[in-house]
Write a protein that holds these residues in place. Sequence first.
Motif, PDB file in Angstrom:
ATOM      1  N   GLU A   1       0.815  -1.214   0.000  1.00 10.85           N
ATOM      2  CA  GLU A   1       0.000   0.000   0.000  1.00 10.85           C
ATOM      3  C   GLU A   1       0.855   1.274   0.000  1.00 10.85           C
ATOM      4  N   LYS A   2       2.178   1.112   0.049  1.00 12.80           N
ATOM      5  CA  LYS A   2       3.121   2.233   0.077  1.00 12.80           C
ATOM      6  C   LYS A   2       2.905   3.148   1.302  1.00 12.80           C
ATOM      7  N   VAL A   3       2.588   2.507   2.426  1.00 13.82           N
ATOM      8  CA  VAL A   3       2.436   3.218   3.691  1.00 13.82           C
ATOM      9  C   VAL A   3       3.826   3.419   4.292  1.00 13.82           C
ATOM     10  N   GLU A   4       4.054   4.579   4.885  1.00 16.57           N
ATOM     11  CA  GLU A   4       5.361   4.844   5.490  1.00 16.57           C
ATOM     12  C   GLU A   4       5.551   3.999   6.742  1.00 16.57           C
ATOM     13  N   ILE A   5       6.555   3.130   6.695  1.00 17.40           N
ATOM     14  CA  ILE A   5       6.930   2.298   7.841  1.00 17.40           C
ATOM     15  C   ILE A   5       8.086   3.011   8.529  1.00 17.40           C
ATOM     16  N   VAL A   6       7.902   3.357   9.799  1.00 21.72           N
ATOM     17  CA  VAL A   6       8.947   4.083  10.514  1.00 21.72           C
ATOM     18  C   VAL A   6       9.878   3.150  11.274  1.00 21.72           C
ATOM     19  N   ASP A   7       9.389   1.984  11.671  1.00 24.65           N
ATOM     20  CA  ASP A   7      10.219   0.966  12.308  1.00 24.65           C
ATOM     21  C   ASP A   7       9.740  -0.385  11.787  1.00 24.65           C
ATOM     22  N   PRO A   8      10.588  -1.100  11.047  1.00 29.94           N
ATOM     23  CA  PRO A   8      10.158  -2.360  10.430  1.00 29.94           C
ATOM     24  C   PRO A   8       9.886  -3.453  11.456  1.00 29.94           C
ATOM     25  N   ALA A   9       9.227  -4.505  10.988  1.00 26.79           N
ATOM     26  CA  ALA A   9       8.913  -5.635  11.864  1.00 26.79           C
ATOM     27  C   ALA A   9      10.197  -6.165  12.504  1.00 26.79           C
ATOM     28  N   GLY A  10      10.155  -6.285  13.804  1.00 22.61           N
ATOM     29  CA  GLY A  10      11.315  -6.777  14.525  1.00 22.61           C
ATOM     30  C   GLY A  10      11.023  -6.878  16.010  1.00 22.61           C
ATOM     31  N   GLU A  11      12.016  -7.368  16.718  1.00 22.67           N
ATOM     32  CA  GLU A  11      11.935  -7.545  18.170  1.00 22.67           C
ATOM     33  C   GLU A  11      12.347  -6.226  18.826  1.00 22.67           C
ATOM     34  N   TYR A  12      11.410  -5.558  19.488  1.00 23.17           N
ATOM     35  CA  TYR A  12      11.699  -4.259  20.089  1.00 23.17           C
ATOM     36  C   TYR A  12      11.963  -4.354  21.579  1.00 23.17           C
ATOM     37  N   TYR A  13      11.395  -5.338  22.219  1.00 21.86           N
ATOM     38  CA  TYR A  13      11.648  -5.636  23.630  1.00 21.86           C
ATOM     39  C   TYR A  13      11.682  -7.145  23.717  1.00 21.86           C
ATOM     40  N   ASP A  14      12.024  -7.666  24.868  1.00 26.06           N
ATOM     41  CA  ASP A  14      12.062  -9.105  25.042  1.00 26.06           C
ATOM     42  C   ASP A  14      10.690  -9.700  24.726  1.00 26.06           C
ATOM     43  N   ASP A  15      10.623 -10.492  23.656  1.00 23.26           N
ATOM     44  CA  ASP A  15       9.405 -11.184  23.228  1.00 23.26           C
ATOM     45  C   ASP A  15       8.291 -10.214  22.839  1.00 23.26           C
ATOM     46  N   TYR A  16       8.676  -9.057  22.308  1.00 22.77           N
ATOM     47  CA  TYR A  16       7.728  -8.037  21.837  1.00 22.77           C
ATOM     48  C   TYR A  16       8.078  -7.738  20.389  1.00 22.77           C
ATOM     49  N   TYR A  17       7.258  -8.223  19.473  1.00 17.21           N
ATOM     50  CA  TYR A  17       7.513  -8.137  18.037  1.00 17.21           C
ATOM     51  C   TYR A  17       6.513  -7.171  17.431  1.00 17.21           C
ATOM     52  N   ALA A  18       6.999  -6.191  16.656  1.00 21.91           N
ATOM     53  CA  ALA A  18       6.099  -5.144  16.190  1.00 21.91           C
ATOM     54  C   ALA A  18       6.575  -4.506  14.899  1.00 21.91           C
ATOM     55  N   VAL A  19       5.644  -3.832  14.225  1.00 21.08           N
ATOM     56  CA  VAL A  19       5.927  -2.945  13.102  1.00 21.08           C
ATOM     57  C   VAL A  19       5.211  -1.628  13.390  1.00 21.08           C
ATOM     58  N   PHE A  20       5.887  -0.503  13.105  1.00 23.28           N
ATOM     59  CA  PHE A  20       5.343   0.827  13.358  1.00 23.28           C
ATOM     60  C   PHE A  20       5.207   1.565  12.028  1.00 23.28           C
ATOM     61  N   PHE A  21       4.091   2.273  11.852  1.00 18.65           N
ATOM     62  CA  PHE A  21       3.828   2.955  10.590  1.00 18.65           C
ATOM     63  C   PHE A  21       3.004   4.210  10.835  1.00 18.65           C
ATOM     64  N   LEU A  22       2.882   5.048   9.792  1.00 23.90           N
ATOM     65  CA  LEU A  22       2.195   6.321   9.921  1.00 23.90           C
ATOM     66  C   LEU A  22       0.927   6.366   9.078  1.00 23.90           C
ATOM     67  N   ASP A  23      -0.083   7.041   9.609  1.00 17.83           N
ATOM     68  CA  ASP A  23      -1.297   7.289   8.823  1.00 17.83           C
ATOM     69  C   ASP A  23      -1.057   8.547   7.974  1.00 17.83           C
ATOM     70  N   PRO A  24      -2.018   8.963   7.152  1.00 12.28           N
ATOM     71  CA  PRO A  24      -1.783  10.118   6.273  1.00 12.28           C
ATOM     72  C   PRO A  24      -1.442  11.421   6.998  1.00 12.28           C
ATOM     73  N   ASP A  25      -1.812  11.563   8.265  1.00 12.71           N
ATOM     74  CA  ASP A  25      -1.476  12.762   9.032  1.00 12.71           C
ATOM     75  C   ASP A  25      -0.207  12.604   9.858  1.00 12.71           C
ATOM     76  N   GLY A  26       0.442  11.466   9.749  1.00 13.64           N
ATOM     77  CA  GLY A  26       1.652  11.236  10.529  1.00 13.64           C
ATOM     78  C   GLY A  26       1.394  10.651  11.898  1.00 13.64           C
TER      79      GLY A  26
END
Length: 141
Positions: A96-121
């Motif tokens: 969808e060409k959405v801006e991903i600010v932090d790709p899928a990965g392990e951010y804390y112990d056993d905490y897996y996430a992806v971070f992205f922005l909506d059209p307003d940031g």
Amino acid sequence: MVRVVGIDHLVIRVSDFGISKAFYGRLFAFLGFEVLGDYGDTIGWTNGKTRFWIGEADAEGKKHKYRIGDIGFHHYAFELRSRQDVDDLEAFLKREKVEIVDPAGEYYDDYYAVFFLDPDGLKLEGMKYGEKTARGAGKGN
């Protein structure tokens, strides 16, 4: 004693209702949400547990672009069923060409996430916590 049993809904204001309605419509369809109500200037989606609404900001609100770090909303996290769902969400966001600010990965112990922005940031997150721990304890997800 009064106890909160969950968060019923979140309402955000957006700068361009049409653009945000299209963005969230695609995102929520992918995440398994359905339209709860569409009132022309406000729309909400639900998955039966969570409700998420958007409405257009007023003229005064539109004078100030959203910036992460201001007082108020920082990010909203959608808890997903599995790490694979996080990866699938990231693949959807890329298509969808959405801006991903932090790709899928392990951010804390056993905490897996992806971070992205909506059209307003506004920062959004898809996450799964505890899957490796549950597997190690013999509690598959």
